[in-house]
Write an enzyme that holds these catalytic residues in place. Structure first.
Site, PDB file in Angstrom:
ATOM      1  N   LYS A 204      36.795  -5.563  87.067  1.00 51.61           N
ATOM      2  CA  LYS A 204      37.568  -6.679  87.621  1.00 51.61           C
ATOM      3  C   LYS A 204      37.920  -7.611  86.472  1.00 51.61           C
ATOM      4  CE  LYS A 204      37.480 -10.436  90.931  1.00 51.61           C
ATOM      5  NZ  LYS A 204      36.804 -11.031  92.078  1.00 51.61           N
ATOM      6  N   ARG A 214      43.658 -17.151  95.721  1.00 51.55           N
ATOM      7  CA  ARG A 214      42.851 -18.375  95.606  1.00 51.55           C
ATOM      8  C   ARG A 214      43.452 -19.498  96.436  1.00 51.55           C
ATOM      9  NH1 ARG A 214      41.421 -17.798  89.157  1.00 51.55           N
ATOM     10  NH2 ARG A 214      40.181 -15.903  89.390  1.00 51.55           N
ATOM     11  N   LYS A 230      37.441 -17.784  85.017  1.00 48.15           N
ATOM     12  CA  LYS A 230      36.278 -16.941  85.285  1.00 48.15           C
ATOM     13  C   LYS A 230      36.015 -15.991  84.115  1.00 48.15           C
ATOM     14  CE  LYS A 230      36.743 -17.297  90.335  1.00 48.15           C
ATOM     15  NZ  LYS A 230      36.632 -16.619  91.650  1.00 48.15           N
ATOM     16  N   GLU A 246      31.297  -1.295  81.860  1.00 47.98           N
ATOM     17  CA  GLU A 246      30.968  -1.948  83.132  1.00 47.98           C
ATOM     18  C   GLU A 246      30.866  -0.929  84.262  1.00 47.98           C
ATOM     19  OE1 GLU A 246      30.133  -4.561  84.591  1.00 47.98           O
ATOM     20  OE2 GLU A 246      30.493  -6.224  83.225  1.00 47.98           O
ATOM     21  N   LYS A 261      40.648  -3.645  89.351  1.00 46.99           N
ATOM     22  CA  LYS A 261      41.392  -4.752  89.940  1.00 46.99           C
ATOM     23  C   LYS A 261      41.823  -5.734  88.865  1.00 46.99           C
ATOM     24  CE  LYS A 261      40.489  -8.624  92.895  1.00 46.99           C
ATOM     25  NZ  LYS A 261      39.469  -9.439  93.446  1.00 46.99           N
ATOM     26  N   SER A 287      46.884 -10.044  95.191  1.00 42.67           N
ATOM     27  CA  SER A 287      47.839 -10.985  95.783  1.00 42.67           C
ATOM     28  C   SER A 287      49.041 -11.254  94.882  1.00 42.67           C
ATOM     29  CB  SER A 287      47.110 -12.294  96.102  1.00 42.67           C
ATOM     30  OG  SER A 287      46.487 -12.818  94.940  1.00 42.67           O
ATOM     31  N   TYR A 326      48.006  -5.516 100.430  1.00 40.69           N
ATOM     32  CA  TYR A 326      48.491  -6.344 101.542  1.00 40.69           C
ATOM     33  C   TYR A 326      49.699  -5.689 102.207  1.00 40.69           C
ATOM     34  CZ  TYR A 326      45.320  -9.514  99.250  1.00 40.69           C
ATOM     35  OH  TYR A 326      44.179 -10.045  98.700  1.00 40.69           O
TER      36      TYR A 326
END
Ligand code: PBG
Length: 342
Positions: A204, A214, A230, A246, A261, A287, A326
């Site tokens: 991610k 968000r 982040k 990871e 992602k 998004s 979506y």
């Protein structure tokens, strides 16, 4: 030398692109409705669905509307949904304590979906950002300069147990804390949820493509800024090898499915993982990828349906087995009415 001889070559790949029939015959992959996972945003109360401005066509749904939407998507052939709670800001605090409330919104939503559509797979996010007033995925250290990795792990483990008990099929840690998959697996096994799977958001990236999400869940607003940094836990977009590190860690810690992602800008990462693991790979068309296609189409700069299809085919071709998008519901409807994707 005659002209013909001059241009004589033995391979003419265009033969296979000559007609639609031949093109269809040699098409290497298909997008299938069963590849798609539909994310839903859920709110408290039974008010009318709220439109999400930067995600045209997406809404925040109260639980009864969510149940109806889930019946619809399952009827269209979609096998799984992902739920994201949008909390009333008054419920948010520094430690994200509502995440451990047995009656928190998302758990009520999971149970309601389970009742309404028992055979639909339900996935929930394991991360604190919908619950914290600073919008981070974990609790902060004393100096408030960073997330406190190891203190967050204990909270995530308890959160995963609550979600498993509510009936989710897959918990999806999206927090990017070190060691979370191992801790969550252990906690689930100790609590007799050995059959609850872990879909790990493994690669991610610290991406600006999460902006509309968000806005939808209010995590950036609660941080008091549109930009929520982040970078101390999400991956650097420049790092392919680190993504592999990871992911293989998550696999070793017991993840059942690995996720990349965002999806579209990270197709090389999807392929890298496909070539390095035998576990199923999920990709999340986030998004911002959705918003981008809508925005360009609205300006008349891109063809909406064709770009939508191409974006998803590319994600599948890169090597993903399933795609969070979506667009899932509308693609399912599109396919059901007999249309081909490409
Ligand atoms: C939270 C989470 C995020 C998304 C899914 N889970 C946002 C973030 O990390 O800030 C983004 C999804 C999207 O943009 O569609 N941990």
């Amino acid at each position: 030398m005659t002209k013909v001889e001059k241009f004589k070559f033995d391979r003419r790949p265009r033969r296979l692109r000559k007609t639609l029939a031949i093109r269809t015959l040699v098409q290497e992959i298909q997008l299938d409705v069963s590849d798609l996972i539909m994310p839903f945003f859920v709110i408290d109360g039974d008010g009318e669905p709220e439109q999400i401005e930067s995600m045209p066509g997406q809404q925040r749904l109260g639980i009864s509307h969510l149940q109806k939407a889930c019946e619809k998507v399952f009827g269209l052939g979609i096998q799984a949904i992902a739920l994201f709670p949008v909390l009333n800001p008054s419920l948010k605090d520094a430690s994200g304590s509502d995440a451990l409330n047995e009656n928190t919104l998302v758990l009520r939503a999971v149970k309601a979906v389970r009742d309404a559509v028992p055979d639909l797979a339900v996935i929930t996010d394991i991360a604190l950002d919908p619950y914290t007033n600073h919008g981070h995925d974990g609790v902060l250290n004393k100096e408030k300069t960073d997330v406190d990795n190891d203190r967050t792990l204990g909270i995530l483990a308890r959160m995963a147990i609550l979600n498993a008990a509510a009936g989710v099929d897959l918990v999806a840690p999206s927090d990017m804390m070190d060691g979370r998959v191992a801790v969550i697996r252990d906690a689930l096994d100790q609590s007799e949820f050995v059959n609850t799977g872990i879909l790990a958001y493994s690669a991610k990236f610290a991406s600006s493509y999460y902006g509309p999400f968000r806005e939808a869940v209010g995590s950036a607003q609660s941080a008091g800024t549109k930009l929520l940094d982040k970078q101390t836990y999400q991956l650097n977009p420049a790092n392919r090898r680190e993504a592999r590190v990871e992911t293989l860690l998550d696999e070793g810690e017991g993840a059942d499915i690995l996720m990349v992602k965002p999806a579209g800008p990270y197709l090389d990462i999807i392929r890298e993982l496909r070539d390095n693991t035998d576990l199923p790979i999920a990709a999340y068309q986030v998004s911002g990828e959705y918003a981008q296609i809508h925005a360009a189409a609205k300006l008349g700069w891109l063809d909406f349906e064709k770009t939508r299809a191409e974006s998803l085919i590319a994600i599948k071709r890169a090597g993903s087995d399933m795609i969070f998008t979506y667009f899932a519901t509308e693609i399912a409807r599109y396919l059901k009415s007999g249309n081909e994707i490409l």
